[in-house]
Design a protein around this motif. Structure first.
Motif, PDB file in Angstrom:
ATOM      1  N   ALA A  21       0.823  -1.213   0.000  1.00 29.59           N
ATOM      2  CA  ALA A  21       0.000   0.000   0.000  1.00 29.59           C
ATOM      3  C   ALA A  21       0.855   1.259   0.000  1.00 29.59           C
ATOM      4  CB  ALA A  21      -0.917   0.009   1.219  1.00 29.59           C
ATOM      5  N   ASP A  22       0.423   2.242  -0.758  1.00 29.40           N
ATOM      6  CA  ASP A  22       1.036   3.560  -0.763  1.00 29.40           C
ATOM      7  C   ASP A  22       0.451   4.339   0.417  1.00 29.40           C
ATOM      8  OD1 ASP A  22       2.398   5.836  -1.436  1.00 29.40           O
ATOM      9  OD2 ASP A  22       1.377   6.176  -3.343  1.00 29.40           O
ATOM     10  N   VAL A  23       1.297   4.755   1.350  1.00 36.20           N
ATOM     11  CA  VAL A  23       0.842   5.402   2.573  1.00 36.20           C
ATOM     12  C   VAL A  23       0.842   6.919   2.406  1.00 36.20           C
ATOM     13  CG1 VAL A  23       1.367   5.790   5.021  1.00 36.20           C
ATOM     14  CG2 VAL A  23       1.636   3.498   4.018  1.00 36.20           C
ATOM     15  N   TYR A  24      -0.290   7.526   2.718  1.00 36.65           N
ATOM     16  CA  TYR A  24      -0.418   8.985   2.711  1.00 36.65           C
ATOM     17  C   TYR A  24      -0.607   9.459   4.148  1.00 36.65           C
ATOM     18  CZ  TYR A  24      -0.773   9.141  -2.368  1.00 36.65           C
ATOM     19  OH  TYR A  24      -0.504   9.040  -3.714  1.00 36.65           O
ATOM     20  N   ILE A  25       0.390  10.173   4.660  1.00 35.76           N
ATOM     21  CA  ILE A  25       0.291  10.761   5.987  1.00 35.76           C
ATOM     22  C   ILE A  25      -0.545  12.027   5.864  1.00 35.76           C
ATOM     23  CG2 ILE A  25       1.596  11.763   7.908  1.00 35.76           C
ATOM     24  CD1 ILE A  25       3.955   9.969   7.047  1.00 35.76           C
ATOM     25  N   GLN A  26      -1.680  12.050   6.506  1.00 32.30           N
ATOM     26  CA  GLN A  26      -2.677  13.079   6.222  1.00 32.30           C
ATOM     27  C   GLN A  26      -2.225  14.496   6.568  1.00 32.30           C
ATOM     28  OE1 GLN A  26      -6.434  10.107   7.048  1.00 32.30           O
ATOM     29  NE2 GLN A  26      -6.762  12.271   7.373  1.00 32.30           N
ATOM     30  N   HIS A  27      -1.373  14.663   7.566  1.00 32.92           N
ATOM     31  CA  HIS A  27      -0.896  16.006   7.916  1.00 32.92           C
ATOM     32  C   HIS A  27       0.386  16.388   7.185  1.00 32.92           C
ATOM     33  CE1 HIS A  27      -3.778  17.445  10.778  1.00 32.92           C
ATOM     34  NE2 HIS A  27      -3.642  16.409  11.588  1.00 32.92           N
ATOM     35  N   SER A  28       0.905  15.491   6.363  1.00 33.57           N
ATOM     36  CA  SER A  28       2.124  15.775   5.619  1.00 33.57           C
ATOM     37  C   SER A  28       1.804  16.628   4.398  1.00 33.57           C
ATOM     38  CB  SER A  28       2.801  14.477   5.173  1.00 33.57           C
ATOM     39  OG  SER A  28       3.787  14.740   4.205  1.00 33.57           O
ATOM     40  N   GLN A  29       2.395  17.814   4.317  1.00 36.57           N
ATOM     41  CA  GLN A  29       2.187  18.660   3.148  1.00 36.57           C
ATOM     42  C   GLN A  29       2.743  17.998   1.895  1.00 36.57           C
ATOM     43  OE1 GLN A  29       0.475  21.825   3.326  1.00 36.57           O
ATOM     44  NE2 GLN A  29       0.374  21.318   1.146  1.00 36.57           N
ATOM     45  N   ASP A  30       3.854  17.287   2.052  1.00 37.09           N
ATOM     46  CA  ASP A  30       4.433  16.585   0.903  1.00 37.09           C
ATOM     47  C   ASP A  30       3.479  15.526   0.360  1.00 37.09           C
ATOM     48  OD1 ASP A  30       6.758  18.072   1.079  1.00 37.09           O
ATOM     49  OD2 ASP A  30       7.847  16.564   2.244  1.00 37.09           O
ATOM     50  N   ASP A  31       2.852  14.770   1.241  1.00 34.63           N
ATOM     51  CA  ASP A  31       1.923  13.735   0.790  1.00 34.63           C
ATOM     52  C   ASP A  31       0.659  14.354   0.197  1.00 34.63           C
ATOM     53  OD1 ASP A  31       3.595  11.684   1.364  1.00 34.63           O
ATOM     54  OD2 ASP A  31       2.560  10.984   3.152  1.00 34.63           O
ATOM     55  N   PHE A  32       0.202  15.446   0.796  1.00 36.25           N
ATOM     56  CA  PHE A  32      -0.967  16.134   0.225  1.00 36.25           C
ATOM     57  C   PHE A  32      -0.657  16.616  -1.189  1.00 36.25           C
ATOM     58  CE2 PHE A  32      -3.642  20.057  -0.157  1.00 36.25           C
ATOM     59  CZ  PHE A  32      -4.868  19.406  -0.242  1.00 36.25           C
ATOM     60  N   ASN A  33       0.558  17.101  -1.401  1.00 33.97           N
ATOM     61  CA  ASN A  33       0.950  17.587  -2.728  1.00 33.97           C
ATOM     62  C   ASN A  33       1.079  16.459  -3.745  1.00 33.97           C
ATOM     63  OD1 ASN A  33       1.033  20.224  -1.771  1.00 33.97           O
ATOM     64  ND2 ASN A  33       3.245  20.198  -1.397  1.00 33.97           N
TER      65      ASN A  33
END
Length: 293
Positions: free
Chosen positions: A271-283
């Motif tokens: 699974a590709d993990v998206y850390i919800q508070h990470s601006q990098d992941d949001f981008n």
């Protein structure tokens, strides 16, 4: 019902043709293809901006003095999950009252929060309103994840029973986290993992520790593959790398156990993990109205 209407329209349209036998058959096949195409659309993930959180005291996100004197700006996303059989809102951003206001710093000085746009105006760009959502689920009931929740009072709230009991306790009702979820009275209490649409593509997974009933979201997307949205199991990549636990978590041991389970599940499912508070992941996510599928 929608699929049945499509089939009926196709049959009636082609019945007026001179060659009724051929026309009705072709019409049925065309309608059948349309229905199949609709079903094959699969799950879509939209990421929307629920505000920003500037952490003025990053040391709060450790059990020791690791981040003393540091600051960091968090994203505060919320998500639409479109399934062929309905819609789920995952998390709800910061308080709507922040829209149009200057950034607000909490009395203890720990956080400065802001939000530029309301959920209603953002949904309007997708030609949606809160009434178009079958379900709402928040990873947990902290204020930065429940800001627009009250707008979804008609949706079914999917919540771990432990979280529900926690946030509706007399102590929590006197706090800042309760008012946003108080209007959510259409409640389905969960006790562990829950397959939202019954086909394994959208699964809420119980990961307690940050709060008593904290949960994360697992998605199976046709093109993007398997996705995990972390809630606040992690807040930024360094947290994940070091297995860091914030000082304000409900239970440290419970959090570490959830981290073990989460990482094993992520590896098992690639699974590709998206850390919800990470601006990098949001981008990394497409900006609405674009989506991940």
């Amino acid at each position: 019902m929608k699929n049945l209407i499509i089939l009926l329209i196709a049959i009636l349209t082609f019945s007026s043709c001179k060659d009724f036998k051929k026309g009705s058959k072709d019409g049925y096949e065309d309608a059948k293809k349309e229905v199949e195409t609709e079903k094959k659309q699969g799950v879509k993930l939209y990421a929307l901006n629920g505000g920003n959180v500037k952490v003025n005291m990053l040391e709060l996100f450790s059990q020791d003095t690791t981040y003393t004197g540091q600051t960091k700006t968090f994203a505060d996303a919320f998500y639409i999950i479109k399934h062929p059989n309905g819609r789920l809102l995952w998390d709800a951003g910061l308080a709507e009252g922040l829209v149009g206001q200057e950034p607000f710093t909490t009395p203890d000085g720990a956080f400065t929060v802001s939000r530029k746009d309301s959920v209603v105006s953002q949904l309007a760009e997708l030609k949606l309103s809160p009434k178009d959502f079958d379900y709402i689920a928040v990873s947990h009931t902290h204020f930065d994840h429940t800001g627009s929740a009250s707008k979804f009072a008609d949706s079914k709230w999917l919540v771990q029973e432990t979280e529900y009991n926690f946030i509706t306790s007399e102590e929590q009702k006197r706090g800042e986290n309760y008012p946003a979820i108080a209007p959510l009275t259409n409640v389905q209490k969960l006790n562990g993992d829950y397959d939202v649409f019954g086909d394994g593509t959208v699964i809420i997974k119980s990961m307690p520790g940050h709060t008593p009933g904290h949960q994360v979201l697992f998605l199976k997307l046709e093109n993007a593959g398997n996705i995990l949205l972390t809630g606040d199991l992690y807040h930024f990549q360094e947290n994940r790398d070091s297995r860091g636990v914030p000082s304000f978590n409900f239970d440290v041991d419970m959090t570490l156990n959830s981290i073990d389970i989460f990482e094993a599940f992520a590896k098992e499912n690639n699974a590709d993990v998206y850390i919800q508070h990470s601006q990098d992941d949001f981008n990394r996510l497409p900006r609405y109205p674009k989506y991940l599928d």
